[in-house]
Motif scaffolding. Structure first.
Motif, PDB file in Angstrom:
ATOM      1  N   GLY A  68       5.726  -1.266  -1.976  1.00 27.79           N
ATOM      2  CA  GLY A  68       6.640  -2.385  -1.815  1.00 27.79           C
ATOM      3  C   GLY A  68       6.155  -3.325  -0.723  1.00 27.79           C
ATOM      4  N   ALA A  69       6.659  -4.571  -0.768  1.00 32.35           N
ATOM      5  CA  ALA A  69       6.309  -5.551   0.254  1.00 32.35           C
ATOM      6  C   ALA A  69       7.461  -6.527   0.400  1.00 32.35           C
ATOM      7  N   PRO A  70       7.759  -6.966   1.613  1.00 35.91           N
ATOM      8  CA  PRO A  70       8.840  -7.920   1.800  1.00 35.91           C
ATOM      9  C   PRO A  70       8.447  -9.296   1.309  1.00 35.91           C
ATOM     10  N   PRO A  71       9.406 -10.174   0.990  1.00 40.67           N
ATOM     11  CA  PRO A  71       9.083 -11.544   0.587  1.00 40.67           C
ATOM     12  C   PRO A  71       8.295 -12.239   1.690  1.00 40.67           C
ATOM     13  N   VAL A  72       7.372 -13.129   1.270  1.00 40.72           N
ATOM     14  CA  VAL A  72       6.549 -13.813   2.255  1.00 40.72           C
ATOM     15  C   VAL A  72       7.125 -15.179   2.551  1.00 40.72           C
ATOM     16  N   THR A  73       7.025 -15.606   3.821  1.00 41.41           N
ATOM     17  CA  THR A  73       7.390 -16.966   4.201  1.00 41.41           C
ATOM     18  C   THR A  73       6.156 -17.733   4.639  1.00 41.41           C
ATOM     19  N   GLY A  74       5.119 -17.042   4.941  1.00 41.78           N
ATOM     20  CA  GLY A  74       3.840 -17.651   5.282  1.00 41.78           C
ATOM     21  C   GLY A  74       2.754 -16.637   5.027  1.00 41.78           C
ATOM     22  N   TRP A  75       1.599 -17.077   4.589  1.00 38.53           N
ATOM     23  CA  TRP A  75       0.554 -16.151   4.177  1.00 38.53           C
ATOM     24  C   TRP A  75      -0.325 -15.806   5.370  1.00 38.53           C
ATOM     25  N   THR A  76      -0.413 -14.545   5.705  1.00 39.87           N
ATOM     26  CA  THR A  76      -1.296 -14.064   6.750  1.00 39.87           C
ATOM     27  C   THR A  76      -2.410 -13.241   6.111  1.00 39.87           C
ATOM     28  N   PRO A  77      -3.671 -13.727   6.169  1.00 40.00           N
ATOM     29  CA  PRO A  77      -4.772 -12.972   5.560  1.00 40.00           C
ATOM     30  C   PRO A  77      -4.784 -11.534   6.035  1.00 40.00           C
ATOM     31  N   GLY A  78      -4.986 -10.615   5.087  1.00 41.88           N
ATOM     32  CA  GLY A  78      -5.018  -9.206   5.388  1.00 41.88           C
ATOM     33  C   GLY A  78      -3.674  -8.520   5.284  1.00 41.88           C
ATOM     34  N   ARG A  79      -2.650  -9.273   4.927  1.00 39.65           N
ATOM     35  CA  ARG A  79      -1.319  -8.680   4.862  1.00 39.65           C
ATOM     36  C   ARG A  79      -1.162  -7.776   3.653  1.00 39.65           C
ATOM     37  N   TYR A  80      -1.828  -8.104   2.561  1.00 39.65           N
ATOM     38  CA  TYR A  80      -1.693  -7.338   1.324  1.00 39.65           C
ATOM     39  C   TYR A  80      -2.972  -6.576   1.038  1.00 39.65           C
ATOM     40  N   LEU A  81      -2.820  -5.361   0.498  1.00 42.30           N
ATOM     41  CA  LEU A  81      -3.986  -4.549   0.183  1.00 42.30           C
ATOM     42  C   LEU A  81      -4.865  -5.210  -0.866  1.00 42.30           C
ATOM     43  N   THR A  82      -4.261  -5.997  -1.766  1.00 45.87           N
ATOM     44  CA  THR A  82      -5.046  -6.645  -2.822  1.00 45.87           C
ATOM     45  C   THR A  82      -6.032  -7.670  -2.271  1.00 45.87           C
TER      46      THR A  82
END
Length: 209
Positions: A43-57
């Motif tokens: 699971g992952a919380p909704p994003v409000t701004g994209w931070t590189p490295g936040r998602y495993l994908t």
């Protein structure tokens, strides 16, 4: 399978460029082992701004290639982190050719399982970039940009930048079986791995069966 006539779909599993056919017409592919790689079901919380490295994908070369022309790649990463499909724009990084499953599977001798179907694509030279639709009634082949404008075979539908809804409902990276859409052949990592129109035509003619 014009860019700005409609907003990006909020539900990538909903209506798309291809009209679904009756579920009873589809041959259900047997489940297959999931390939080790990117973890996509956490699971992952909704994003409000994209931070590189936040998602495993984000660590996957294939995902980097697939989303490189997306204006908001965080949308796709968020969907995949939730185990859902993401709408990826067609006509920039790749075009799409949508093949009816019955057409491809009709000449495959039993058992018509995932391994046999995958082998049919590979013998045509298509080694990556094939998505099985949520209803398992189509195979969606990622092909080189511009292919759709020159496509003339009536047996299959080509989707490019000029399509009414130019989106691929891309399953989570690494998903190799249902339920839902999945990658029969994993996403390319570079444009030179995309299938050509000639490869898809060979598949349609039965040259690879």
């Amino acid at each position: 399978m014009s860019l700005h006539e409609h907003d990006r779909p909020d539900d990538p599993e909903g209506s798309g460029s291809v009209t679904p056919r009756d579920d009873h017409a589809a041959i259900h592919i047997h489940p297959r082992p999931q390939r080790r790689g990117v973890s996509i079901f956490g699971g992952a919380p909704p994003v409000t701004g994209w931070t590189p490295g936040r998602y495993l994908t984000e660590g996957s070369p294939a995902v980097s290639w697939l989303t490189r022309n997306e204006s908001e790649p965080a949308r796709a990463h968020e969907r995949w982190a939730l185990g859902q499909s993401a709408a990826i724009t067609v006509g920039r990084t790749f075009d799409l050719i949508v093949l009816p499953s019955q057409l491809i599977e009709a000449t495959i001798k039993a058992p018509r399982d995932g391994w046999a179907i995958e082998g049919t694509f590979r013998r045509a030279g298509i080694t990556c970039g094939v998505v099985v639709s949520r209803r398992q009634d189509t195979y969606q082949v990622l092909v080189r940009p511009g292919t759709a404008r020159k496509w003339s075979a009536d047996e299959a539908t080509a989707i490019g930048a000029d399509a009414h809804q130019p989106f691929l409902h891309a399953p989570p990276p690494g998903r190799r079986s249902g339920p839902g859409a999945f990658w029969l052949l994993l996403c390319p990592e570079a444009s030179d791995q995309l299938a050509s129109a000639d490869m898809v035509l060979a598949l349609l003619r039965g040259d690879a069966r």
